[in-house]
Write a protein that holds these residues in place. Structure first.
Motif, PDB file in Angstrom:
ATOM      1  N   LYS A   1      48.617-129.458  73.527  1.00  0.00           N
ATOM      2  CA  LYS A   1      47.466-128.661  73.975  1.00  0.00           C
ATOM      3  C   LYS A   1      46.614-129.544  74.867  1.00  0.00           C
ATOM      4  CE  LYS A   1      45.565-125.471  71.592  1.00  0.00           C
ATOM      5  NZ  LYS A   1      44.817-124.603  70.645  1.00  0.00           N
TER       6      LYS A   1
ATOM      7  N   THR B   1      51.691-115.811  67.591  1.00  0.00           N
ATOM      8  CA  THR B   1      50.410-115.805  66.892  1.00  0.00           C
ATOM      9  C   THR B   1      50.211-114.452  66.213  1.00  0.00           C
ATOM     10  OG1 THR B   1      49.156-114.928  68.768  1.00  0.00           O
ATOM     11  CG2 THR B   1      49.433-117.320  68.652  1.00  0.00           C
TER      12      THR B   1
ATOM     13  N   HIS C   1      36.979-125.071  58.935  1.00  0.00           N
ATOM     14  CA  HIS C   1      37.668-124.708  60.174  1.00  0.00           C
ATOM     15  C   HIS C   1      36.688-124.270  61.247  1.00  0.00           C
ATOM     16  CE1 HIS C   1      40.245-122.705  63.062  1.00  0.00           C
ATOM     17  NE2 HIS C   1      41.293-123.257  62.476  1.00  0.00           N
TER      18      HIS C   1
ATOM     19  N   ASP D   1      36.485-121.639  63.096  1.00  0.00           N
ATOM     20  CA  ASP D   1      36.928-120.777  64.205  1.00  0.00           C
ATOM     21  C   ASP D   1      38.178-119.994  63.814  1.00  0.00           C
ATOM     22  OD1 ASP D   1      36.794-119.661  66.733  1.00  0.00           O
ATOM     23  OD2 ASP D   1      38.026-121.221  67.651  1.00  0.00           O
TER      24      ASP D   1
ATOM     25  N   GLU E   1      44.193-115.589  66.892  1.00  0.00           N
ATOM     26  CA  GLU E   1      44.804-116.503  67.862  1.00  0.00           C
ATOM     27  C   GLU E   1      45.138-117.847  67.237  1.00  0.00           C
ATOM     28  OE1 GLU E   1      42.482-113.518  70.217  1.00  0.00           O
ATOM     29  OE2 GLU E   1      42.256-114.593  68.329  1.00  0.00           O
ATOM     30  N   ASN E   2      44.469-118.217  66.150  1.00  0.00           N
ATOM     31  CA  ASN E   2      44.685-119.515  65.516  1.00  0.00           C
ATOM     32  C   ASN E   2      45.581-119.443  64.288  1.00  0.00           C
ATOM     33  OD1 ASN E   2      43.135-120.825  67.410  1.00  0.00           O
ATOM     34  ND2 ASN E   2      41.252-120.714  66.217  1.00  0.00           N
TER      35      ASN E   2
ATOM     36  N   GLY F   1      46.080-123.006  62.506  1.00  0.00           N
ATOM     37  CA  GLY F   1      45.998-124.132  63.429  1.00  0.00           C
ATOM     38  C   GLY F   1      44.609-124.306  64.013  1.00  0.00           C
ATOM     39  N   ASP F   2      44.485-125.275  64.941  1.00  0.00           N
ATOM     40  CA  ASP F   2      43.259-125.581  65.684  1.00  0.00           C
ATOM     41  C   ASP F   2      42.143-126.145  64.829  1.00  0.00           C
ATOM     42  OD1 ASP F   2      44.043-125.265  68.223  1.00  0.00           O
ATOM     43  OD2 ASP F   2      42.935-123.453  68.642  1.00  0.00           O
TER      44      ASP F   2
ATOM     45  N   ALA G   1      37.985-126.989  65.892  1.00  0.00           N
ATOM     46  CA  ALA G   1      37.008-126.146  65.207  1.00  0.00           C
ATOM     47  C   ALA G   1      35.592-126.669  65.351  1.00  0.00           C
ATOM     48  CB  ALA G   1      37.381-126.033  63.732  1.00  0.00           C
TER      49      ALA G   1
ATOM     50  N   THR H   1      36.086-115.393  69.995  1.00  0.00           N
ATOM     51  CA  THR H   1      35.537-116.208  68.926  1.00  0.00           C
ATOM     52  C   THR H   1      34.346-115.535  68.267  1.00  0.00           C
ATOM     53  OG1 THR H   1      36.294-118.257  69.941  1.00  0.00           O
ATOM     54  CG2 THR H   1      34.433-118.416  68.429  1.00  0.00           C
TER      55      THR H   1
END
Length: 583
Positions: free
Chosen positions: A42, A100, A137, A139, A143-144, A156-157, A161, A180
């Protein structure tokens, strides 16, 4: 997205193809040339990479995320700053073949109850593990959440966050943040803070979307959506999908309570209810599979010093019991009982009875007696009548502490309450609320024909101020009086808005020549071009030839533009007809 294909990041990760592009970064598949494995890289967009504060925060949080290892988490392998080629902040993660949850929802619209709950159950396993490690997290959104080819959910992500602070959530690019903001908890919007219960709220919104195929709130801008998260109550999913049971409604409403104190207090608590609901859907399944649950090290009881000490004491007791018994004179049964019942035992019994009594009396007092307390439900965002109906049923009195203007909350709605929602108070307690008077607006008064000093006083009376003042000539409005205002009279504007004035300089004076003795054609053309209203009359003149101006009125050297000017034009000498026969 293809501009980096073939590039070697940090001298190690060979970019092979682009996977997706988001608001903050682009994700590529790459080959780790050192370990010969496929990874996901990423790479942050350049505008974020130029922000030093973001970069340092991102690297710090990515390091923390790299320490997490769980079957329902996307593993973070590496992070850094590419120095070998084009500068880039990057994150190297586990490559997951699949899609996703957002892609899955886009393809199928909405999910069945069992599939939705199984996904949430797995995500909650990951959150329980992360929260246990002190990582929030911040967020959570579709999508995550990755869905692998074998149906496993992976969150993920975590590395991003906290790097993207919620304090900037509503001021950044709307295209980046629209997704978001749709999942932000009210406290993240209002105070920019997040904790375990904020993650639970976001996951509750995800569950709502999986069950209904829609987000609870839609809007044209992030501000509109964030406002609704703060001031509205997430509706029950069954209002959009009538096939949804009350049990599922309860899960969503509990997780998305506006007051964090009324939500699930931990991911583990939320997961327990999710698993109960799964059992209700399939009663034959008596035990849920646990390979995606909490790791064994978190379920295993912790060995403490107390446990060791208890074992040591137990060993001593056993040793004492093993000692040979010394023969003593036989006593009566009563004496033997008294000997065995030591003073310490009697004391402990009395203490236990006393504690039990105190607990019982305290419990009765607080739960059933005069000291019984009730949790205050949130009435923020509702009207005074709605609040009265809600609170009076529970035995509370409601009073309006004050009414204030608010740019966001509509007139008549409650802005805040004291004590705050979730507090436990006794029946009959007075709850004070602050009501919104709506946006503070004032009407621009009509100032036409008034002086600037008069206008200043009138505007001050309605909490407005004078802005700029421009002047122009005006035939009707006397000099130094106001012709018009901007904004126009009657317009509703904010407090201290500047009102611009257009002030009259009076009629415009124009120099005028004396055209007596000059051509009438010249006089007519020049006076008309100068803006005068020319009136002409003809008369005979022995002194002036035909077409010459005999007289001009008025004769002032300056006249108001548009004034009337009268010209007398010569028709030449008057001719007299002589009767025939006289000469």
């Amino acid at each position: 997205m293809s501009e980096r294909i073939g590039e070697l990041i940090d001298g190690r990760y060979q970019i092979t193809s682009a996977i997706s592009r988001g608001g903050m970064a682009t994700v590529y598949s790459a080959v780790d040339t050192r370990l010969d494995r496929t990874v996901a890289v990423k790479i942050m967009h350049e505008n974020l990479a130029r922000d030093e504060e973001f970069v340092s925060r991102f690297i710090r949080e990515a390091k923390a995320a790299a320490g997490l290892s769980h079957p329902n988490l996307v593993q973070v392998y590496d992070q850094g700053w590419n120095q070998g080629g084009v500068p880039a902040v990057f994150l190297v993660m586990e490559y997951i073949p699949g899609a996703t949850l957002r892609d899955h929802l886009f393809a199928v619209g909405q999910l069945g109850a069992k599939e939705a709950l199984e996904i949430i159950n797995q995500v909650l396993s990951a959150l329980t593990y992360a929260h246990h490690g002190g990582i929030i997290h911040r967020d959570i959104k579709p999508e995550n959440i990755m869905i692998t080819a074998d149906g496993r959910a992976k969150l993920g992500d975590f590395g991003l966050a906290r790097a993207v602070s919620t304090g900037n959530t509503l001021t950044a690019d709307a295209n980046v943040l629209m997704g978001t903001v749709a999942y932000l908890a009210p406290e993240q919007v209002q105070r920019g803070i997040a904790d375990v219960k904020s993650d639970i709220y976001s996951l509750g919104i995800v569950l709502f979307e999986m069950l209904t195929g829609k987000k609870p709130y839609e809007g044209d801008s992030p501000i509109q959506i964030a406002y609704r998260h703060v001031h509205d109550r997430v509706p029950a999913p069954s209002t959009l999908n009538h096939a949804i049971t009350r049990d599922l409604d309860s899960l969503v409403l509990h997780a998305t309570a506006p007051d964090p104190g009324l939500r699930y207090q931990s991911a583990r608590e939320f997961q327990e209810d999710i698993r109960k609901s799964l059992l209700l859907l399939d009663p034959n399944e008596q035990q849920l599979s646990l390979p995606l649950g909490i790791p064994e090290e978190l379920r295993r009881p912790v060995r403490t010093a107390k446990t060791k000490r208890e074992k040591s004491l137990g060993a001593k007791v056993n040793a004492q019991e093993a000692k040979p018994e010394i023969s003593r004179p036989r006593m009566s049964n009563t004496s033997e009982i008294r000997r065995r019942t030591s003073r310490r035992v009697r004391r402990n019994r009395l203490i236990a009875l006393a504690i039990a009594g105190v607990i019982g009396i305290t419990g009765w007092y607080q739960l059933f007696g005069p000291g019984a307390q009730i949790a205050i439900p949130s009435v923020v965002g509702g009207t005074k009548k709605e609040a009265e109906r809600t609170l009076e049923k529970l035995g509370f009195d409601i009073t309006v502490a004050k009414s204030v203007f608010d740019e966001q909350i509509p007139k008549g709605k409650i802005i805040s309450m004291s004590p705050p929602a979730g507090s436990r108070v006794s029946e009959g307690e007075r709850i004070s609320v602050v009501l919104s008077k709506g946006a503070e607006r004032y009407k621009v008064p009509s100032l036409k024909g008034k002086s600037i000093s008069q206008a200043t006083i009138e505007l001050a009376n309605v909490k407005l101020v004078i802005g700029s003042a421009q002047s122009q000539f005006d035939l009707k409005i006397p000099k130094d009086q106001i012709i018009s205002t901007s904004p126009a009279p009657g317009t509703m504007v904010k407090k201290n808005t500047q009102v611009n004035l257009l002030v009259s300089k009076g009629p415009e004076l124009v120099a005028i020549a004396n055209y007596v003795g000059k051509s009438s054609e010249q006089a007519l053309n020049e006076l008309t071009d100068a803006g005068f209203d020319v009136k002409q009359s003809d008369e005979f003149s022995d002194k002036f030839p035909m077409g010459i101006v005999i007289a001009q009125n008025p004769t002032d050297p300056e006249l108001t533009k548009g004034a009337q000017v009268s010209l007398t034009i010569s028709k030449g000498p008057e001719k007299i007809k002589v009767p025939s026969g006289i000469l």
